[in-house]
Design an enzyme around this catalytic site. Sequence first.
Site, PDB file in Angstrom:
ATOM      1  N   GLY B  15       0.835  -1.204   0.000  1.00  0.00           N
ATOM      2  CA  GLY B  15       0.000   0.000   0.000  1.00  0.00           C
ATOM      3  C   GLY B  15       0.861   1.241   0.000  1.00  0.00           C
ATOM      4  O   GLY B  15       1.812   1.331   0.754  1.00  0.00           O
ATOM      5  N   ASN B 110       6.282  -5.325   6.192  1.00  0.00           N
ATOM      6  CA  ASN B 110       6.917  -6.541   6.702  1.00  0.00           C
ATOM      7  C   ASN B 110       6.949  -7.678   5.674  1.00  0.00           C
ATOM      8  O   ASN B 110       7.884  -8.466   5.648  1.00  0.00           O
ATOM      9  CB  ASN B 110       6.289  -6.992   8.027  1.00  0.00           C
ATOM     10  CG  ASN B 110       4.804  -7.228   7.913  1.00  0.00           C
ATOM     11  OD1 ASN B 110       4.157  -6.682   7.021  1.00  0.00           O
ATOM     12  ND2 ASN B 110       4.262  -8.035   8.797  1.00  0.00           N
ATOM     13  N   ASP B 140       0.463   1.782   8.664  1.00  0.00           N
ATOM     14  CA  ASP B 140      -0.034   1.028   9.819  1.00  0.00           C
ATOM     15  C   ASP B 140       0.911   1.098  11.012  1.00  0.00           C
ATOM     16  O   ASP B 140       0.519   0.811  12.135  1.00  0.00           O
ATOM     17  CB  ASP B 140      -0.247  -0.437   9.437  1.00  0.00           C
ATOM     18  CG  ASP B 140      -1.374  -0.609   8.436  1.00  0.00           C
ATOM     19  OD1 ASP B 140      -2.319   0.203   8.482  1.00  0.00           O
ATOM     20  OD2 ASP B 140      -1.302  -1.527   7.604  1.00  0.00           O
ATOM     21  N   GLY B 183      -6.447   0.266   9.219  1.00  0.00           N
ATOM     22  CA  GLY B 183      -5.714  -0.489  10.221  1.00  0.00           C
ATOM     23  C   GLY B 183      -6.414  -1.799  10.525  1.00  0.00           C
ATOM     24  O   GLY B 183      -7.315  -1.844  11.344  1.00  0.00           O
ATOM     25  N   ARG B 184      -6.008  -2.864   9.820  1.00  0.00           N
ATOM     26  CA  ARG B 184      -6.692  -4.137  10.002  1.00  0.00           C
ATOM     27  C   ARG B 184      -6.277  -4.847  11.281  1.00  0.00           C
ATOM     28  O   ARG B 184      -7.088  -5.501  11.934  1.00  0.00           O
ATOM     29  CB  ARG B 184      -6.420  -5.055   8.801  1.00  0.00           C
ATOM     30  CG  ARG B 184      -7.301  -4.713   7.644  1.00  0.00           C
ATOM     31  CD  ARG B 184      -6.947  -5.430   6.377  1.00  0.00           C
ATOM     32  NE  ARG B 184      -7.661  -4.777   5.292  1.00  0.00           N
ATOM     33  CZ  ARG B 184      -8.897  -5.106   4.902  1.00  0.00           C
ATOM     34  NH1 ARG B 184      -9.544  -6.098   5.469  1.00  0.00           N
ATOM     35  NH2 ARG B 184      -9.487  -4.444   3.942  1.00  0.00           N
ATOM     36  N   GLU B 239     -10.923  -0.088  11.033  1.00  0.00           N
ATOM     37  CA  GLU B 239     -11.628  -1.020  10.142  1.00  0.00           C
ATOM     38  C   GLU B 239     -11.476  -2.460  10.644  1.00  0.00           C
ATOM     39  O   GLU B 239     -12.313  -3.306  10.367  1.00  0.00           O
ATOM     40  CB  GLU B 239     -11.089  -0.901   8.712  1.00  0.00           C
ATOM     41  CG  GLU B 239      -9.610  -1.233   8.590  1.00  0.00           C
ATOM     42  CD  GLU B 239      -9.035  -0.994   7.202  1.00  0.00           C
ATOM     43  OE1 GLU B 239      -9.736  -0.509   6.309  1.00  0.00           O
ATOM     44  OE2 GLU B 239      -7.840  -1.294   7.024  1.00  0.00           O
ATOM     45  N   LEU B 303      -7.731   8.204   1.039  1.00  0.00           N
ATOM     46  CA  LEU B 303      -7.192   9.554   1.269  1.00  0.00           C
ATOM     47  C   LEU B 303      -6.158   9.544   2.386  1.00  0.00           C
ATOM     48  O   LEU B 303      -5.236  10.346   2.392  1.00  0.00           O
ATOM     49  CB  LEU B 303      -8.306  10.529   1.640  1.00  0.00           C
ATOM     50  CG  LEU B 303      -9.504  10.633   0.697  1.00  0.00           C
ATOM     51  CD1 LEU B 303     -10.367  11.820   1.081  1.00  0.00           C
ATOM     52  CD2 LEU B 303      -9.060  10.755  -0.738  1.00  0.00           C
TER      53      LEU B 303
END
Lengths: 406, 406
Positions: B15, B110, B140, B183-184, B239, B303
């Site tokens: 990302g 990572n 993250d 942020g999973r 999220e 965004l």
Amino acid sequence: MASAKGNAVIGQSGGPTSVINQSLVGVIQEIKKNGLVDQLLGARHGVRGIVNEDFISLKDAPDELLERIAATPAAALGSTRDKPDQAYCEKIFKSFAKHNVRYFFYIGGNDSADTARIVGELAAREGHELKVFHIPKTIDNDLRVHDHTPGYGSAAKFVAAAIMGDNYDNRSLPGIKVDVIMGRHAGFLTAASVLARQHDNDGPHLIYVPEAPLTEEKFLADVDAAYTKHGRCLIAVSEGVSQPDGKTWAEHMATNLEKDSHGNIQLSGTGALGDFMAGLITKKLQAPGGKKLRVRADTFGYLQRSFPGFVSQSDATEARLVGQVAAKSAAEGQPGGSSIAMRRVPGSEYKIETFLAPLSSVARETKHMDPAYISGGNNITDAFKAYAAPLVGPLPTVGTFDEVKK
Amino acid sequence: MASAKGNAVIGQSGGPTSVINQSLVGVIQEIKKNGLVDQLLGARHGVRGIVNEDFISLKDAPDELLERIAATPAAALGSTRDKPDQAYCEKIFKSFAKHNVRYFFYIGGNDSADTARIVGELAAREGHELKVFHIPKTIDNDLRVHDHTPGYGSAAKFVAAAIMGDNYDNRSLPGIKVDVIMGRHAGFLTAASVLARQHDNDGPHLIYVPEAPLTEEKFLADVDAAYTKHGRCLIAVSEGVSQPDGKTWAEHMATNLEKDSHGNIQLSGTGALGDFMAGLITKKLQAPGGKKLRVRADTFGYLQRSFPGFVSQSDATEARLVGQVAAKSAAEGQPGGSSIAMRRVPGSEYKIETFLAPLSSVARETKHMDPAYISGGNNITDAFKAYAAPLVGPLPTVGTFDEVKK
């Protein structure tokens, strides 16, 4: 002696903008200077504060604080969604009469202009001297007579920058991206996404505004063609995008989904339209070789009207100006029942002048995009770019390695 | 003679962030200076470009363009979501051997650190001299060993400013607002919303991170209490917010909705979680007097990682720095198989120093929020504020009329 001057009320109404407090501070500072009234009362939450006599005194606010408030997004006095009917307007007038209010400054969109108009007419009928000035604000940019409205430039800058960034994101990880932009009836804000295009191949590759009806078939064909051409597709679409029958996509979607789910699915959430359009693409289109497309949707939401620290400088300046002009016009004895409007001074450089427009010419009905701004039902013209660019101001400077390619 | 030096490859992965090109430009400029290699090859779309031998030569890019690219969000070389397995890594190594590549700089999270590690080990086994340097990036902020990662500060600044603006919007038109933040697995980005609180009563009033499991019952009770106290409620939620059984809210929601709709409803769209949480509040809670609550949801979406012109200055500087340090470390003959990490220099002022961390200590597993940063399952502590504030830098200056209230 002093009490002969009477008092003034100022209020803010409707959806906030990033520069709505510039107009508020413009009025306050000008009145501190010109001594127009004994008391400048800020109505908390617009007309609701007037009816409830919930006022704060604004002439004591120090300039240092006022400058910070001017830079703070969203109505500092509080806003309201109340749309007063005749009875409500009478209550407003009663509060004004009780507090010896002789000037009413109302910052808002076309509904607020109409409220101001009705209250002004009531006062005239009752023989209570009251001058009413409407100070425009709306990110939708849909006020008639006004060349453009304070609040639009900053929201348009946010949208253009957001689409610019998302274009690079989409270049970096190619796929199909739907970005839903505010604007239920007018496409000005969505159209501003065109300013993000800096190089050939840059998105947005498709732009849909409420003024250009769109079928599902055309939408899918457009996306397919753009994806084939660019290997990716960035779409900017108004939340109010409509179908040829005059109903919005959101209305169609709600009807269909309700049927599917026996009423169990709520569609009031703001992400629904983007997710629906992304789902439609996923269902109906395929990447070359029958592969699954990477489709995502974002809905820009409230950030468009409230993101701090990223306003258009000309928008902030003009928002302050129309507030100042309202207070000056009052002090100069200009006719009330007016909206402070801007028009362009003819010439090669962008320059505006203000003028007083009768409230009846501004209130109620909304302005739509000029057909000359829309092309092929899915794109925005250079004429619009020329109109919008000076309102938005400079965008971030960017670059790509395409520039060193031989 | 010159060919004895060999070549270097640089790539970007995963990302994008707003400052990922700062790191890229840091490497390019340093190598232009130190003459480490004959050719500096930019791999288009990360490992995919290496395997496809899709390279562009970077040493010719003029500094003026490089500075513009550094300020452009999202991977300028293109990114990829490919997560190479052993066979893929062997193809990477073959391409390196063919192009006489002696240095590999890989900018990523990572997974990228792990790819770099495997390729480095393969080269060692084959007796091909190759030094691998991993340059961290992730919004993250979840890399082990690293105090923080480039990309985080700018995304956190965007989130803090967005929540700040939305707090004023929510003050202006009171209601309940759910803002869904990326942020999973790690809550660092959502937690940064706490920096938006400048006055008593400011939102976010509730902050939910994946590290603190949340039941629907607790969520509703929290919202009810906050709304009763403040007359409004602004909620920042990751999220990846999870339930006590370890599954995310999104997973639960997908299961339930599929059952409701016989599989007709697609839930991959990004607005779904926010809309679900807003719907839950609307269904289960009421305003005093049984009135309907005004509930809205926004999902900040891409965004957060791609908005241009609003980066954290310290983040941009540090992102450039870790790129420079990677190229310098290579020229100084430092051991490869390293990730360029930052740690804080003890003292009252914020200051960082870089060090080389073995890739094995960084790769694969992610870092989570320190429990000392989370309070009551719905709030973020001052310890986190102290950690995050210098990474984000100054936020927009704001003010309210509360400051003149007697």
